[in-house]
Scaffold this motif. Structure first.
Motif, PDB file in Angstrom:
ATOM      1  N   GLU A  67      13.087  17.896 -39.445  1.00 58.77           N
ATOM      2  CA  GLU A  67      13.384  16.468 -39.536  1.00 58.77           C
ATOM      3  C   GLU A  67      12.908  15.765 -38.260  1.00 58.77           C
ATOM      4  O   GLU A  67      13.003  16.307 -37.161  1.00 58.77           O
ATOM      5  N   HIS A  71      10.840   8.026 -33.288  1.00 60.84           N
ATOM      6  CA  HIS A  71       9.669   7.379 -33.889  1.00 60.84           C
ATOM      7  C   HIS A  71       8.412   7.926 -33.222  1.00 60.84           C
ATOM      8  O   HIS A  71       8.285   7.946 -32.001  1.00 60.84           O
ATOM      9  N   LEU A 112       5.678   8.187 -38.085  1.00 63.38           N
ATOM     10  CA  LEU A 112       6.831   8.995 -38.479  1.00 63.38           C
ATOM     11  C   LEU A 112       8.096   8.317 -37.990  1.00 63.38           C
ATOM     12  O   LEU A 112       8.235   8.027 -36.798  1.00 63.38           O
ATOM     13  N   HIS A 115      14.714  10.496 -38.978  1.00 60.54           N
ATOM     14  CA  HIS A 115      15.398  11.005 -40.176  1.00 60.54           C
ATOM     15  C   HIS A 115      14.442  11.276 -41.339  1.00 60.54           C
ATOM     16  O   HIS A 115      14.889  11.492 -42.471  1.00 60.54           O
ATOM     17  N   THR A 116      13.130  11.271 -41.051  1.00 59.97           N
ATOM     18  CA  THR A 116      12.155  11.639 -42.079  1.00 59.97           C
ATOM     19  C   THR A 116      12.034  13.152 -42.150  1.00 59.97           C
ATOM     20  O   THR A 116      11.915  13.824 -41.128  1.00 59.97           O
TER      21      THR A 116
END
Length: 230
Positions: A67, A71, A112, A115-116
């Protein structure tokens, strides 16, 4: 004698004996058990129990995946602190947690966000700069960038400010204005400048042809950055 015999026959005809008489104490007849049906029932029960147990364990099974924590702008290298692992259930498409360390040092192929869940298509180990691009460092003072600062991935316009000494010498003439050096640069990295209070050190991705002019202006503390839309 003949009369007595006839009456005895008549008596036997009028009072027929039952075909069978169950004597007291004799067990009642029972149906024959079928072992094949019993065995089949046992197999079905055991099989259904096994299927239920498997589905239950699969529903609660979780797998660690990678995860994103911070950023990461497209083209920026991925650091260890940018990633973590999280346990998820179900058929999720993401990079397994065991591969986390192999991602450090690679670059983000797209922006990115925190929490992605990271997928392979989101990262690349290919060079992040084209043959016409370069990275250049600039040093700016407070007031030479927006008050809120700049973030990695921001698009900026690079300006060269007029020399104050030259402006003072030409006070009687028209004051010189700022010159646009690059109208579309990207912030690759940003950090506080330990050598001056409120200062910022930035790495910009710019056209190679503009590197010399930007470096010269930065060395003279004449660089200003303006955040613009993409």
């Amino acid at each position: 004698m003949t009369s007595i015999t006839t009456d005895a026959k008549a008596s036997r005809i009028g009072h027929k004996q039952p075909a069978s008489i169950t004597r007291a104490g004799t067990p009642l007849p029972v149906r024959e058990k079928r072992p094949a049906y019993i065995a089949l029932g046992v197999v079905l029960i055991v099989g259904l129990a096994a299927v239920g147990a498997y589905l239950y364990t699969q529903a609660g099974k979780k797998t660690p995946v990678v995860e994103v924590v911070n950023h990461i702008a497209a083209g920026h290298k991925i650091g260890r602190s940018d990633l973590t692992t999280v346990d998820v259930a179900g058929g999720v498409t993401a990079i397994g947690g065991a591969s986390l360390e192999s991602l450090v040092g690679q670059s983000a192929a797209v922006d990115l966000l925190p929490h992605t869940l990271l997928q392979r298509v989101m990262v690349t180990d290919a060079p992040t700069l084209s043959s016409t691009q370069a990275q250049v460092g600039v040093e700016v003072k407070p007031g030479q960038i927006p008050a809120g600062g700049l973030s990695v991935g921001d698009t900026v316009e690079v300006l060269q400010l007029p020399d104050k000494n030259a402006a003072a010498a030409a006070a009687s003439q028209t004051a010189p204005s700022a010159t646009v050096l690059v109208d579309n640069a990207t912030v690759y990295d940003s950090a506080s400048d330990p050598s001056q209070s409120g200062g910022t050190l930035l790495t910009l991705v710019v056209p190679r042809s503009d590197v010399a002019a930007i470096a010269t202006a930065s060395n003279a503390s004449l660089v200003a950055l303006v955040r613009v839309g993409k």
